[in-house]
Design a protein around this motif. Structure first.
Motif, mmCIF file in Angstrom:
data_model
loop_
_atom_site.group_PDB
_atom_site.id
_atom_site.type_symbol
_atom_site.label_atom_id
_atom_site.label_comp_id
_atom_site.label_asym_id
_atom_site.label_seq_id
_atom_site.Cartn_x
_atom_site.Cartn_y
_atom_site.Cartn_z
ATOM 1 N N HIS A 270 51.340 57.812 45.953
ATOM 2 C CA HIS A 270 50.641 57.197 44.830
ATOM 3 C C HIS A 270 51.657 56.669 43.834
ATOM 4 O O HIS A 270 52.608 57.370 43.479
ATOM 5 C CB HIS A 270 49.720 58.201 44.130
ATOM 6 N N ARG B 283 44.337 50.944 39.113
ATOM 7 C CA ARG B 283 43.601 50.446 40.283
ATOM 8 C C ARG B 283 42.362 51.291 40.570
ATOM 9 O O ARG B 283 41.361 50.783 41.076
ATOM 10 C CB ARG B 283 44.494 50.418 41.520
ATOM 11 N N HIS C 96 45.847 44.575 38.838
ATOM 12 C CA HIS C 96 44.979 44.951 39.964
ATOM 13 C C HIS C 96 43.733 44.090 40.086
ATOM 14 O O HIS C 96 43.301 43.773 41.199
ATOM 15 C CB HIS C 96 44.582 46.424 39.846
ATOM 16 N N TRP D 147 44.224 42.629 43.707
ATOM 17 C CA TRP D 147 43.287 43.246 44.650
ATOM 18 C C TRP D 147 42.029 42.390 44.805
ATOM 19 O O TRP D 147 41.585 42.116 45.924
ATOM 20 C CB TRP D 147 42.951 44.643 44.133
ATOM 21 N N CYS E 106 46.217 54.275 44.493
ATOM 22 C CA CYS E 106 47.295 53.289 44.472
ATOM 23 C C CYS E 106 48.424 53.711 45.414
ATOM 24 O O CYS E 106 49.545 54.005 44.977
ATOM 25 C CB CYS E 106 47.824 53.103 43.047
ATOM 26 N N TYR F 231 49.770 49.615 49.200
ATOM 27 C CA TYR F 231 49.292 48.593 48.262
ATOM 28 C C TYR F 231 50.309 48.338 47.152
ATOM 29 O O TYR F 231 50.606 47.188 46.811
ATOM 30 C CB TYR F 231 47.956 49.039 47.650
ATOM 31 N N ALA F 232 50.863 49.410 46.587
ATOM 32 C CA ALA F 232 51.782 49.280 45.459
ATOM 33 C C ALA F 232 53.071 48.572 45.845
ATOM 34 O O ALA F 232 53.676 47.891 45.009
ATOM 35 C CB ALA F 232 52.096 50.662 44.889
#
Length: 449
Positions: A155, A161, A273, A277, A395, A399-400
Motif C-alpha cells: 500500500h 484512492r 486518483h 483511475w 492503493c 496501481y501506485a
C-alpha cells in the motif's frame, strides 16, 4: 534458509485458513477477516516520527517487532510505547537481524523509500510505504514489479484512492455522465516548506540524537546544516513555510531534489486518483512546463504550472492534465467562481464538468454504484496480508507504481525547464538525451535496494 522456510510456512498457513473458511462456510470476506484478526502480523516500522508516528498508530494493533529511526528522539518515544520492540538506527541491520518479520512500514524521506522497500520485498516482506511511492520514475517501476513477482500485500500511504468521495467520482466519470474527459486541473497551496533557494554554505555539528550518515542514506553525502544563515531570504517566508529555519531535518527535506519530490510528489499521490483511475490514464506522452518561478538547481521551484499530455486510448480521446502549485491556480473564469480556493480539482468532459465551480458528486444520484467501498487503509493492507490477497489494499503498488511514474516525469521537466517527450514502451525520454539520467538514482555504495 531457516528464516525463509519459517516465514513462508506462517503465511501459507494464514492463506490456507482463509481459503478453507471461505470454501466451507460461505461467509462474507469481512467475516473471514474478523476470524483471522486473532493472528497478529509481525511488523517493523522504519521511521517513527511525523508521518511515521501516524503510521505506527495505524498498525499498532498488530505485533510491533522492531522500530527504526535515524533520530533518537522519536525512536525513544516510540520505544516507550512498545517496550518489547527491538530498536535500530540502521534499517539494513534491522532487515538482516529480525528473523520473524512479516511486513514493514516505511515512512522515511522520499529518497529512501525504494532502497528500503525493495530490499524488504526481495526478502518476502509485505510493504506499506508512505507517499510518494518513490523519488524517481525507475524506482516506481521496480517497486510495482517486485511486489507483483513476490505476490505481496502493498500500500502507498494515502487514503485518497480508497475514500468514498474518490470512488464515487470515478463511478460518475466511468458512467459517461460528463461525457469523454478531455481536460483535468489539479492545484494545491504546497509547498509549505522552503523551495527555490541554493544550498547554504558551511556546516554545523551533527546533534548527538541524529545519525546523519543513515539519514543521507543512498543520496550523495553532504555536510549537515541545521538552520539557514541569519538574514537569509528564506526568513521572508511565512511561518507555515519556514519551520523554524531548518535546512533538511525534520520535514523540510521535501524541497530538496536529492531527498524529496517537491509539491508535485507531496500532493499528486493524494489528488490524482479521480482522473488517473477514473479516466484510465497511464503514461503521458509528454510533459510541458507552462510556467515556473525559476530553475531547479538543488531545490524545487517555489511554484510551477505543468501540463501532462496523455494520448488517446481505445475510444477515449487525448487528455490534458494541468498541475498548479505554490499558490498558482486555474483562471477564475474557467472555474466560474469569483475566488479560487487554495486547492481543488476540476475534471472537464464533453457533456459537463465535475469539481470546483461546477457539479459535485451529489448532483449525480442516478449513477449506480459499481465499485467496491474500502475500509481504512491500514486494515485493508493488513487484510491483504492475512487473506493472501494483494488486490485488497486500496492503493497497492500495482496501481501506485504507474501513477508515481506519471507524475514524477513532471519533476524531470521542471529540472530541465522544458518539454520532455516520453516513450513508455522504450522507457526513455526521446527529445532530451541528458534527461534520462534523472529517471533512476545513482545510489551510494552499500545503499542499493
Amino acid at each position: 534458509m531457516h528464516k525463509t522456510i519459517a516465514r513462508v510456512s506462517r503465511r501459507d498457513y494464514m492463506k490456507h485458513t482463509a481459503a478453507v473458511v471461505t470454501a466451507f462456510t460461505f461467509v462474507p470476506s469481512r467475516l473471514v477477516f474478523s476470524y483471522e484478526a486473532n493472528e497478529k502480523v509481525n511488523i517493523a516500522v522504519i521511521a517513527v516520527g511525523g508521518r511515521g508516528g501516524a503510521n505506527l498508530n495505524g498498525v499498532s494493533g498488530e505485533n510491533i517487532v522492531a522500530l527504526c529511526d535515524v533520530d533518537r528522539r522519536p525512536l525513544e518515544s516510540a520505544a516507550k510505547r512498545f517496550p518489547s520492540a527491538h530498536t535500530y538506527t540502521d534499517y539494513r541491520r534491522l532487515l538482516d537481524e529480525e528473523k520473524t518479520l512479516d511486513a514493514v512500514v516505511v515512512s522515511t524521506p522520499d529518497h529512501m523509500h525504494a532502497p528500503i522497500c525493495l530490499r524488504a520485498m526481495k526478502q518476502g516482506l509485505h510493504c506499506y510505504c508512505e507517499k510518494p511511492l518513490t523519488r524517481t520514475v525507475e524506482e516506481a517501476h521496480q517497486m510495482a514489479k517486485v511486489a507483483k513477482e513476490k505476490n505481496l500485500s502493498t500500500h502507498m500511504g494515502t487514503p485518497g484512492r480508497g475514500s468514498a468521495d474518490t470512488v464515487r467520482i470515478v463511478e460518475i466519470i466511468r458512467s459517461g455522465a460528463i461525457g469523454d474527459v478531455t481536460e483535468v486541473h489539479y492545484w494545491t497551496d504546497r509547498p509549505i516548506w522552503p523551495q527555490g533557494f541554493d544550498r547554504p554554505e558551511g556546516q554545523d555539528q551533527v546533534p548527538s540524537y541524529l545519525d546523519w550518515e543513515n539519514w543521507i542514506g543512498c543520496a550523495p553525502l553532504r555536510p549537515y546544516k541545521e538552520k539557514w544563515p541569519e538574514n537569509h531570504a528564506v526568513y521572508q517566508l511565512p511561518p507555515r513555510q519556514l519551520h523554524s529555519g531548518w535546512v533538511y531535518h525534520p520535514f523540510v527535506w521535501r524541497g530538496w531534489w536529492d531527498f524529496g519530490t517537491g509539491a508535485l510528489g507531496d500532493i499528486a499521490p493524494h489528488m490524482w486518483h479521480s482522473a488517473f483511475w477514473g479516466v484510465d490514464l497511464d503514461a503521458p506522452e509528454s510533459v510541458d512546463v507552462v510556467d515556473v518561478s525559476g530553475p531547479v538547481t538543488e531545490m524545487f521551484p517555489s511554484w510551477s504550472i505543468l501540463r501532462f499530455n496523455f494520448p488517446a486510448k481505445g475510444n477515449r480521446p487525448p487528455v490534458k492534465l494541468y498541475w498548479y502549485d505554490g499558490g498558482k491556480t486555474p483562471p477564475a473564469d474557467l472555474l466560474g467562481v469569483k475566488e479560487v480556493p487554495t486547492g481543488g480539482s476540476l475534471i472537464v468532459g464533453t457533456k459537463g464538468a465535475i469539481g470546483v465551480g461546477h457539479k459535485s458528486a451529489s448532483d449525480f444520484p442516478d449513477v449506480p454504484q459499481s465499485l467496491r467501498r474500502y475500509g481504512d487503509m491500514y486494515s485493508e493492507w493488513i487484510g491483504g496480508i492475512k487473506n493472501g490477497n494483494p488486490d485488497q489494499p486500496s492503493c497497492p503498488f500495482s496501481y501506485a507504481g504507474p501513477l508515481t511514474e506519471a507524475y514524477l516525469l513532471g519533476n524531470i521537466a521542471l529540472k530541465l525547464g522544458r518539454t520532455i517527450q516520453w516513450d513508455a514502451k522504450a522507457r526513455k525520454i526521446t527529445n532530451v538525451a541528458e534527461a534520462n539520467q534523472w529517471l533512476a538514482p545513482a545510489y551510494r555504495a552499500g545503499w542499493e535496494g
